[in-house]
Design a protein around this motif. Structure first.
Motif, PDB file in Angstrom:
ATOM      1  N   ASP A  30       0.879  -1.166   0.000  1.00  0.00           N
ATOM      2  CA  ASP A  30       0.000   0.000   0.000  1.00  0.00           C
ATOM      3  C   ASP A  30       0.918   1.218   0.000  1.00  0.00           C
ATOM      4  O   ASP A  30       1.398   1.649   1.044  1.00  0.00           O
ATOM      5  CB  ASP A  30      -0.898   0.008   1.241  1.00  0.00           C
ATOM      6  N   ALA A  31       1.220   1.743  -1.204  1.00  0.00           N
ATOM      7  CA  ALA A  31       2.235   2.790  -1.309  1.00  0.00           C
ATOM      8  C   ALA A  31       1.843   3.816  -2.359  1.00  0.00           C
ATOM      9  O   ALA A  31       1.010   3.547  -3.234  1.00  0.00           O
ATOM     10  CB  ALA A  31       3.581   2.170  -1.673  1.00  0.00           C
ATOM     11  N   GLU A  32       2.456   4.985  -2.251  1.00  0.00           N
ATOM     12  CA  GLU A  32       2.240   6.058  -3.211  1.00  0.00           C
ATOM     13  C   GLU A  32       3.579   6.485  -3.796  1.00  0.00           C
ATOM     14  O   GLU A  32       4.624   6.353  -3.150  1.00  0.00           O
ATOM     15  CB  GLU A  32       1.553   7.251  -2.537  1.00  0.00           C
ATOM     16  N   THR A  33       3.520   7.032  -4.999  1.00  0.00           N
ATOM     17  CA  THR A  33       4.742   7.467  -5.674  1.00  0.00           C
ATOM     18  C   THR A  33       5.139   8.849  -5.180  1.00  0.00           C
ATOM     19  O   THR A  33       4.327   9.775  -5.166  1.00  0.00           O
ATOM     20  CB  THR A  33       4.525   7.515  -7.190  1.00  0.00           C
ATOM     21  N   ASP A  34       6.412   8.999  -4.754  1.00  0.00           N
ATOM     22  CA  ASP A  34       6.860  10.312  -4.298  1.00  0.00           C
ATOM     23  C   ASP A  34       7.453  11.092  -5.472  1.00  0.00           C
ATOM     24  O   ASP A  34       7.447  10.625  -6.623  1.00  0.00           O
ATOM     25  CB  ASP A  34       7.841  10.182  -3.124  1.00  0.00           C
ATOM     26  N   ASP A  35       7.963  12.295  -5.190  1.00  0.00           N
ATOM     27  CA  ASP A  35       8.435  13.150  -6.280  1.00  0.00           C
ATOM     28  C   ASP A  35       9.738  12.654  -6.893  1.00  0.00           C
ATOM     29  O   ASP A  35      10.216  13.227  -7.871  1.00  0.00           O
ATOM     30  CB  ASP A  35       8.579  14.596  -5.800  1.00  0.00           C
ATOM     31  N   GLU A  36      10.336  11.603  -6.360  1.00  0.00           N
ATOM     32  CA  GLU A  36      11.525  11.003  -6.969  1.00  0.00           C
ATOM     33  C   GLU A  36      11.213   9.685  -7.657  1.00  0.00           C
ATOM     34  O   GLU A  36      12.111   8.925  -8.027  1.00  0.00           O
ATOM     35  CB  GLU A  36      12.610  10.794  -5.902  1.00  0.00           C
ATOM     36  N   GLY A  37       9.914   9.401  -7.820  1.00  0.00           N
ATOM     37  CA  GLY A  37       9.515   8.194  -8.525  1.00  0.00           C
ATOM     38  C   GLY A  37       9.588   6.933  -7.692  1.00  0.00           C
ATOM     39  O   GLY A  37       9.493   5.824  -8.223  1.00  0.00           O
ATOM     40  N   ARG A  38       9.738   7.078  -6.383  1.00  0.00           N
ATOM     41  CA  ARG A  38       9.820   5.911  -5.506  1.00  0.00           C
ATOM     42  C   ARG A  38       8.434   5.574  -4.962  1.00  0.00           C
ATOM     43  O   ARG A  38       7.622   6.463  -4.712  1.00  0.00           O
ATOM     44  CB  ARG A  38      10.769   6.186  -4.333  1.00  0.00           C
ATOM     45  N   GLU A  39       8.167   4.299  -4.771  1.00  0.00           N
ATOM     46  CA  GLU A  39       6.941   3.873  -4.116  1.00  0.00           C
ATOM     47  C   GLU A  39       7.229   3.793  -2.614  1.00  0.00           C
ATOM     48  O   GLU A  39       8.076   3.016  -2.177  1.00  0.00           O
ATOM     49  CB  GLU A  39       6.495   2.518  -4.646  1.00  0.00           C
TER      50      GLU A  39
END
Length: 592
Positions: A294-303
């Protein structure tokens, strides 16, 4: 460094196991609180590692060793948390001359773990060892024209003349290097751990020094750097430990130290993690469930998010990051006829492999160079792979059978071949999948697995027919990694000292593709100029990718999405695209 994933810094990817460890840890899963595990090491960050090869920065080439070395030693620059942007580390300031050839570093005031002060002479010594020592496995990184290309003289045999490299101590805190040609990646390259500072004269493996220790001691028993952690212990079959360096020049660690349990067996690895004996870890693919993310993408493209609940009932913190890495199958050219290699390329189904066996933990790889580092960019890569000569994402048994028969083999008289993997159940499963796809075609594929360090030794001895490994990039450029395909550099009879390529013996292959690869590499070396030579180098690298296809000397499998899991009593920053083995743990906090 560490390139053979667990590769390289010529990067060799990770590896293998210990059957005895399975028995040690099997059945240990409990519901106890992680702070009450009875270990008495509440302030220690516990991790899991693979087998390591050396603690000597100029000798180590794998990510497993690199992770430990990066806690102990430091260079002029680094990639914080494995991110993509290089920053100063032991360099306080850097001045670059107008012609981009001279770099003058003002060093920070820093102390070694033995209490001595860092000086510019230490860097001169460290750079000389990297260039001159017979123990160096990365001399090409400091001398090679497409790498740092530091000024130096060579003798009639082509060996570097002692004390001739362009590295000078201007005063105690001013270190200067001079390059033969400008290199836009110089500061990135200097982050590689082989360029780490080391006390002057600690080892007598270059002219002018007797040494306080033998090199064998430096590779396994003694490690004195300026890093945030001091070396305590390394038992190659069991564990490694470091403790906090209280006089560190930067942020002194919030924890007391780091312990790595060396486990290569997947079952032992997962059991150890679920027993809460490890704080931060990976999850073997056999025990991995993508639906638990259960994750979201941050501004560096990481989950970034959570994973779980896992089988002990805990929720874990989760980070997933696309890496500059490639896992592959490769061949020793004299040992395996080209028709057999090409037939295997035809039956390989990367989509099924990545989705069904690797549980979607990566992107199918058709080229060795990942899209993020491909010469000319990802769009040029997409255009290039349209001409892939085999089947992209499915098997073609008819084409494979025709090639195998052309080589003189069939189901009644099959070609016998052994695939060697490090001890990893998923790569063994990938081997079984390939064996099934070859069934009935005239190739009898046998499987074997071996510890990572043993696999490397077998490769350097030219004793691998067909093997799996991986490569991770230590700086985001196509240059890194391609040097290993120069056919003359794949000569295992000259490894490890005089050749540093992949275990291919491609120089013995009398083929148009091998000749094209050698010529392409010579084009790369003839065009080292940062901007003016870039287009020529890019085209040469693409020619090398074409040659790899034509001779099917290596079969890229997938580019990894690296994932890190930790219990929620650990506060650790997400890592970046260069990999979590580059993380230093002095900012980690344990809340137990």
């Amino acid at each position: 460094m560490a390139n053979e994933i667990d590769q390289s810094r010529r990067t060799f990817l990770k590896t293998a196991g210990a059957g005895a460890a399975v028995a040690t840890f099997a059945g240990c899963i409990t519901d106890e609180d992680p702070s009450d595990d009875g270990s008495g090491d509440e302030g220690i960050l516990n991790r899991i590692n693979s087998t390591m090869t050396s603690l000597d920065p100029i000798q180590s080439t794998d990510t497993a060793s690199g992770e430990v070395i990066n806690q102990i030693y430091e260079g002029l620059t680094y990639f914080p948390n494995g991110g993509a942007e290089v920053e100063n580390l032991l360099a306080e300031e850097v001045e670059i001359s107008d012609d981009l050839l001279t770099y003058t570093f003002t060093l920070k005031e820093a102390e070694y773990h033995d209490g001595s002060e860092l000086t510019a002479d230490d860097f001169v010594y460290a750079f000389r060892r990297l260039a001159e020592s017979e123990n160096s496995e990365r001399a090409n990184f400091i001398l090679g024209d497409i790498f740092l290309a530091i000024e130096h003289e060579t003798d009639d045999d082509g060996a570097v003349v002692p004390e001739s490299i362009g590295a000078e101590a201007i005063d105690d805190r001013t270190f200067e290097i001079t390059l033969r040609s400008a290199n836009p990646n110089a500061l990135d390259l200097l982050s590689y751990d082989s360029f780490s500072a080391i006390p002057e004269g600690i080892v007598g493996d270059i002219e002018g020094y007797d040494g306080d220790y033998d090199q064998s001691e430096l590779s396994s028993e003694v490690a004195i750097g300026t890093g945030p952690f001091e070396f305590d212990n390394w038992d190659p079959d069991a564990e490694a430990e470091v403790s906090t360096f209280d006089d560190y020049h930067g942020s002194v660690a919030n924890i007391d130290g780091v312990h790595w349990q060396i486990l290569e067996d997947d079952t032992a690895h997962f059991t150890y993690a679920m027993d809460r004996s490890a704080d931060v870890f990976s999850i073997p693919t056999a025990d991995y469930d993508q639906s638990l993310i259960d994750a979201e993408t941050d501004d560096e493209g990481r989950e970034v998010g959570e994973y779980g609940p896992v089988e002990n009932g805990d929720m874990l913190d989760y980070v997933g990051v696309p890496q500059l890495s490639t896992y592959y199958f490769a061949f020793n050219a004299p040992s395996v006829p080209v028709e057999i290699r090409q037939a295997i390329a035809y039956v390989l189904d990367r989509e099924a492999l990545v989705q069904d066996i690797f549980e979607g933990r990566g992107e199918e790889a058709v080229t060795f160079t990942p899209p993020g580092a491909f010469p000319g960019g990802p769009e040029r890569r997409d255009e290039f792979i349209e001409d892939y000569p085999y089947e992209l994402f499915e098997s073609d048994r008819d084409a494979a059978r025709e090639l195998i028969e052309e080589a003189g083999y069939d189901d009644d008289d099959p070609y016998e071949l052994t695939l060697t993997t490090y001890e990893d159940e998923v790569f063994q499963e990938a081997g079984r999948d390939l064996r099934d796809r070859l069934s009935g075609l005239g190739v009898d594929l046998q499987l074997e697995e071996t510890p990572f360090a043993t696999l490397q030794e077998q490769g350097e001895n030219g004793n691998l027919e067909f093997y799996s490994l991986g490569w991770t990039w230590s700086w985001p450029a196509a240059d890194y990694g391609m040097f290993g395909f120069e056919p003359e550099n794949t000569d295992t009879s000259r490894m490890p000292g005089d050749a540093s390529g992949y275990y291919l013996d491609w120089h013995e292959e009398d083929s148009d593709a091998s000749a094209m690869a050698q010529e392409a590499w010579e084009t790369v070396e003839a065009n080292p100029e940062p901007e003016e030579g870039q287009e020529a180098r890019n085209e040469a690298y693409i020619d090398m990718e074409q040659a790899i296809w034509d001779d099917a000397i290596m079969l890229p499998l997938y580019h990894e999405i690296a994932e890190q899991f930790n219990y929620q009593h650990v506060d650790i920053e997400p890592f970046g695209t260069m990999g979590d083995y580059l993380q230093r743990y002095n900012h980690v906090t344990l809340d137990e």
